[in-house]
Design a protein around this motif. Structure first.
Motif: not given
Length: 128
Positions: A38-44, A115-128
């Motif tokens: 996620e983007s934690r925030g910043g200038k924009f 996407v407004p900051f503090r929202n998930g942009i992508y997620a990944k999962s790994a399965r062994g």
């Protein structure tokens, strides 16, 4: 491929040093690891998400783990952090059980989305 190329194109080494010890934090027999970005925030107040397809195609697609890359990564990590930190067994498992391909699932907002900051942009999962 010379030594610099072997280091520059080794996914196993493209991380912050402290993350190489994260595998010690997982409970025994962990089978799935899930993380998000996620983007934690910043200038924009929002971020335009793009570039995931490039990263997937350059770094994650096809055979990523080879015996050579595994040995180079172990050698570099042993010299940098000391023996026993690099997750040799975990990466060997990927090589042996998945043919060097990463068992990843990636979910993301469409590229080009704002996407407004503090929202998930992508997620990944790994399965062994």
């Amino acid at each position: 491929m010379d030594d610099r190329d072997a280091l520059a194109h080794n996914l196993l080494l493209t991380t912050d040093s402290y993350k190489l010890s994260h595998h010690f934090q997982y409970p025994p027999k962990t089978e799935v690891v899930y993380s998000y970005f996620e983007s934690r925030g910043g200038k924009f107040p929002a971020v335009c998400f793009f570039g995931l397809q490039y990263i997937i195609k350059k770094w994650l697609e096809g055979v990523v783990v080879t015996k050579e890359k595994l040995e180079v990564a172990k050698s570099v990590c042993d010299a940098h952090l000391g023996p026993g930190i690099f997750n040799y067994d975990g990466w060997s498992y990927i090589l042996e059980q998945h043919g060097g391909k990463l068992p990843l699932r990636i979910r993301a907002v469409p590229e080009g989305s704002v996407v407004p900051f503090r929202n998930g942009i992508y997620a990944k999962s790994a399965r062994g």
